[in-house]
Design a protein around this motif. Structure first.
Motif, short mmCIF file in Angstrom:
data_model
loop_
_atom_site.label_atom_id
_atom_site.label_comp_id
_atom_site.label_asym_id
_atom_site.label_seq_id
_atom_site.Cartn_x
_atom_site.Cartn_y
_atom_site.Cartn_z
N TYR A 449 0.85 -1.20 0.00
CA TYR A 449 0.00 0.00 0.00
C TYR A 449 0.88 1.25 0.00
N ALA A 456 -0.90 5.68 4.11
CA ALA A 456 -1.28 4.70 5.13
C ALA A 456 -2.73 4.31 4.89
N PRO A 457 -3.04 3.02 4.96
CA PRO A 457 -4.43 2.62 4.69
C PRO A 457 -5.40 3.16 5.73
N GLY A 458 -6.56 3.62 5.28
CA GLY A 458 -7.62 4.06 6.18
C GLY A 458 -8.33 2.85 6.77
N GLU A 459 -9.38 3.13 7.52
CA GLU A 459 -10.06 2.07 8.26
C GLU A 459 -10.66 1.02 7.33
N ARG A 460 -11.31 1.48 6.27
CA ARG A 460 -11.97 0.54 5.36
C ARG A 460 -10.95 -0.25 4.54
N ALA A 461 -9.87 0.39 4.14
CA ALA A 461 -8.83 -0.34 3.39
C ALA A 461 -8.18 -1.36 4.31
N LEU A 462 -7.91 -0.96 5.54
CA LEU A 462 -7.30 -1.90 6.51
C LEU A 462 -8.19 -3.11 6.73
N ALA A 463 -9.49 -2.88 6.71
CA ALA A 463 -10.43 -3.99 6.92
C ALA A 463 -10.33 -5.01 5.80
N MET A 464 -9.78 -4.61 4.66
CA MET A 464 -9.59 -5.56 3.55
C MET A 464 -8.20 -6.22 3.59
N ILE A 465 -7.38 -5.81 4.55
CA ILE A 465 -6.01 -6.32 4.66
C ILE A 465 -5.84 -7.19 5.89
N ASP A 466 -6.46 -6.77 7.00
CA ASP A 466 -6.34 -7.54 8.24
C ASP A 466 -7.34 -8.68 8.22
N ALA B 21 -14.46 -8.88 -2.09
CA ALA B 21 -13.10 -8.55 -2.50
C ALA B 21 -12.06 -9.49 -1.93
N PRO B 23 -8.16 -8.60 -2.50
CA PRO B 23 -7.26 -7.74 -3.26
C PRO B 23 -5.79 -8.18 -3.20
N MET B 28 -4.16 -1.78 -4.89
CA MET B 28 -4.06 -0.95 -3.68
C MET B 28 -4.82 0.38 -3.82
N LEU B 31 -8.36 -0.33 -3.24
CA LEU B 31 -8.63 -0.42 -1.79
C LEU B 31 -8.81 0.97 -1.19
N LYS B 32 -7.93 1.87 -1.60
CA LYS B 32 -8.02 3.24 -1.08
C LYS B 32 -9.36 3.85 -1.50
N LEU B 34 -12.03 2.33 -1.91
CA LEU B 34 -13.12 1.70 -1.15
C LEU B 34 -13.40 2.43 0.16
N GLU B 35 -12.59 3.42 0.48
CA GLU B 35 -12.92 4.26 1.64
C GLU B 35 -14.24 5.01 1.40
N SER B 41 -17.66 -3.07 1.42
CA SER B 41 -16.65 -4.04 0.99
C SER B 41 -16.70 -5.24 1.91
N LEU B 43 -14.70 -8.72 2.70
CA LEU B 43 -13.48 -9.49 2.44
C LEU B 43 -13.78 -10.98 2.45
N ARG B 427 -17.29 -12.98 10.26
CA ARG B 427 -16.81 -11.60 10.24
C ARG B 427 -17.96 -10.60 10.11
#
Lengths: 514, 514
Positions: A449, A456-466, B21, B23, B28, B31-32, B34-35, B41, B43, B427
């Motif tokens: 990212y 830095a990923p925001g909350e919604r982007a982080l939710a797709m990563i964690d 998603a 991703p 990336m 993802l951004k 998607l904020e 979104s 996962l 989730r």
């Protein structure tokens, strides 16, 4: 005999004696033909496990396995690991069941364009047109899958070609593939480059990262001062104590550019010049410095060992001894788990001649360089970049090498793709230690990212990563498929779990809590 | 805004406000984007869950969801459930990340022919050529996915089209799809058939198995004495107490032929004449008797309800009341689990307006006919025949209908294909009761083996059909992904577990030990 019996007999006659299978109705005669005791059938609960296992089998044996897949969607489920196998130059023979010709015209629900699905990731696709042609079609498929570089051969088997009479058994001749020897003119040119004393990196891949080729590369280095490396990912490397150690070109673009910028020449052996895995805004795709020249000693598919032999001979280095890796003598680590202590634990615990399948993206990337002093072992990487390759490849590798322990290091995100592998490992009693690096995240994407310039990923982007909600319970996951498991939170516990796993036949799983 | 932001904004402007998603690096910027709070979104830990969930979402909403998939292999992992969705006429918009154009020419490891992979199972495929074209490309994709019958639209999004400037926001117009009205000439012809009094079966599919169309079919039956049926598999049926009950054409070829042989006419509504699912030696593909005539009231993609309205009008049956299904009043069953007691338990426990996703091949086939007297519910079947559709479709259906409980009946073999769905269900806290019929076998294949004329499976063939070594521990499997679970071995325990599940928000799993 019927078409299915002809198929199985021809496969085994041609040396393909293992089939990773997930059958359906249209393959019932194939199942019956699998009663042939010369063929070992291994049931997988998802086709991505079948094709990944065939890849792992090839990596260790250099001969193809077969898969049995159920129509277009069964093939589709196996495609991602076919992609990875193709990029690793692993050969395999995929048998894809299909409706009978007489039924296909009604467009029943499971109908799809199997050739269309197969072609993008197969080198060779054929549809059996008659049961009497089966033996010849299979022989052609095995021949393609056995070439060097090996090919993905996909044979479509309609139901009627399977159950109808194939006539008397036929035995098509087996063909033997011979890799092309590199052009001698290149040898003189590259010998001159190496004699120049200018900084030179030799990049090895394919079969040149093992056996005689690796020894020869060591002689080159000793005689000329060149350095030896692999791409970040390799199909299979022989490494560890007593072997010639190869450096690894970094994954991250900036680090790779930095690593390569000191070299005036890059000599490639069964590979191409280093390129970035992904593209990023404001980063180059080609990683070498503008002033660096690239020289191909052996193209992909050529015999790199033969090229190295000629080159070493031209340089008069045939009797120059290579410098071999020393065994690291550091004691097993204690304390917190981190890249260094994980590496120390691995280096201390890996038994001689084990196989290490690495799909630990984030954790392994920082760790693996520190394990070169482990006992000698084979290291396998993901060549195609599609995650979910590790546990199936480990499954196939263990079947190819029943006397060698296989360690499969895999990130939690990747492991979830093809987790059904554990079931086949339990069923077949395979000697596999699966190591899950549980960081509860597609951790690599956090770095990516930022590399992408997305901040830095925001909350919604982080939710797709964690992937920590819910946290995957790896002990329960292993138990569900009959694999004993243990969780570790310290370096000493990790080391002990790995060492213990060597003494127990069959699979086990270690959850490394990060 | 950049291309990714333009993409997400256009999707939501066009009414697509959910994205399933998984991703990778090339997505990336997506993802951004998607904020954007207008996009939900979700996962998924495997792409087959993404595409199956999009199918389930469409089945309940009649509007498409989007998916985000990572390059060719990510699309490949989703293809089997795209196949199932396509056969169900579900629309979806797949966004497939791709390398930047400038990077693609170096053939990096994750490169594949994405168009080639997409085309066999997509109706519409396009590659974004410029960030400024994104909005128009997305609008075209949503338009295709929203047609009737809906389409699979796959849009390939290169990284640079994602991160480069897309200029000022644009708002392409939304198109509204209108189904074609059946030709009036057919109505007169079919009215004559129905007036003849000859035995006639009306076969309903598409959107004609619900709402007004279903009522109209009931009037037809009441007025003319015709019978009403569906194919063995239907995209979605409204059924249960208070509704017009449709018969079900059997799956097994012999049974279907027997069922159909009494009919002189078959009238098809949004479907074709009945065909066998698979081909077998010595069994027909077409199931009707040679003397039966087939009449299409509405072709696939035409407006079946409009055709039925015209037909009912022509027959003067507009005010004829349909016979509606009575609520079954039998008490919850006790004792051993079997097709009848399972059906009784279902009929007693299913709450009003629940959604029933059926992927219970062997168990459900013998059971479902006995549940027509349950409270009214929607029933969803697998239209493409690729197993692993159930748990993802249930996931999407629950997101489409948060106020309705979803019951997902699935065989153990099918459930293992896309078991990662459970994690997304936990989730998102989805109201899904997953019912695993654990017979430890691909039980359907034992019957199919015999139907194929292959006799009784031998030891090695059976080993490819039974999945009892090891036996899957479904309680551990559910626990591993954060889903509470219970195992039942009696009819009363099964009934109680289902009834209990209705009162508890979030997912749960019931292992039915057979």
């Amino acid at each position: 005999m019927n078409g299915a019996e002809s198929l199985v007999q021809t496969l085994t006659d041609q040396g393909v004696d293992i089939c990773f299978a997930n059958p359906g109705t249209s393959e019932m005669h194939f199942l019956k033909a699998l009663e042939n005791p010369r063929m070992r059938s291994v049931l997988c609960l998802f086709e991505g496990v079948c094709t990944g296992a065939a890849d792992g089998y090839y990596r260790m044996k250099d001969t193809p396995a077969s898969t049995l897949l159920h129509l277009g969607p069964g093939l589709a489920n196996g495609l991602a690991n076919i992609h990875n196998a193709k990029r690793a130059s692993s050969g395999m023979v995929n048998i894809v069941g299909e409706h009978s010709a007489s039924h296909l015209k009604y467009d029943p629900p499971l109908t799809s364009d199997i050739e269309g699905l197969a072609r993008p990731l197969s080198h060779w696709v054929r549809r059996v047109e008659s049961p009497r042609a089966v033996a010849w079609d299979v022989a052609a498929a095995v021949s393609k899958a056995s070439e060097y570089p090996a090919q993905i051969a996909t044979l479509i088997l309609p139901g009627d070609a399977s159950w109808q009479d194939a006539g008397e058994p036929v035995a098509p001749p087996r063909t033997v593939a011979v890799a092309k020897t590199p052009d001698a003119a290149r040898i003189d040119h590259i010998a001159k480059v190496l004699r120049s004393g200018e900084p030179t990196l030799v990049v090895l891949a394919g079969r040149s990262t093992r056996g005689r080729a690796l020894e020869l590369a060591g002689k080159l280095k000793a005689a000329t001062g060149c350095r030896l490396a692999t791409q970040f990912f390799s199909a299979r490397i022989e490494r560890g104590a007593g072997r010639v150690t190869l450096e690894r070109i970094p994954y991250a673009v900036n680090a790779a550019v930095e690593y390569l910028k000191g070299f005036r020449h890059i000599i490639t052996v069964e590979t191409t010049e280093p390129i970035a895995f992904f593209s990023y805004p404001d980063k180059p795709s080609l990683l070498k410095s503008p002033g660096t020249s690239v020289h191909a000693l052996a193209e992909v598919g050529e015999d790199g060992a033969a090229g190295l032999e000629m080159l070493v001979d031209a340089l008069g280095a045939t009797y120059t001894p290579a410098v071999l890796q020393q065994r690291s003598t550091s004691a097993p680590p204690t304390g917190a788990l981190g890249p260094a202590s994980i590496a120390q634990a691995l280096a201390a615990a890996l038994p001689e001649d084990c196989v290490l399948v690495d799909e630990s993206l984030t954790t392994g990337r920082e760790t693996m360089g520190l394990t070169v002093g482990a006992a000698r072992h084979d290291l396998i990487n993901n060549m195609g970049g599609s995650i979910g390759y590790g546990t199936p490849v480990a499954t196939g590798a263990a079947l190819a090498c029943p006397d060698r322990r296989v360690f499969c290091m895999v990130g939690d995100g990747s492991a979830m793709y093809t987790i059904q592998s554990l079931w086949t490992q339990a069923r077949e009693g395979l000697n596999i230690t699966t190591i899950i690096f549980a960081n509860n995240s597609y951790a690599i994407l956090k770095a990516e990212y930022a590399h992408m310039g997305a901040g830095a990923p925001g909350e919604r982007a982080l939710a797709m990563i964690d992937i920590d909600r819910p946290r995957i319970d790896w002990l329960a996951m292993a138990k569900s498929m009959g694999v004993p498991a243990v969780a570790v939170e310290t370096a000493e516990a990790f080391h002990k779990a790995m060492a213990d796993s060597v003494h127990e036949a069959g699979p086990c799983l270690i959850e490394v809590r990060l």
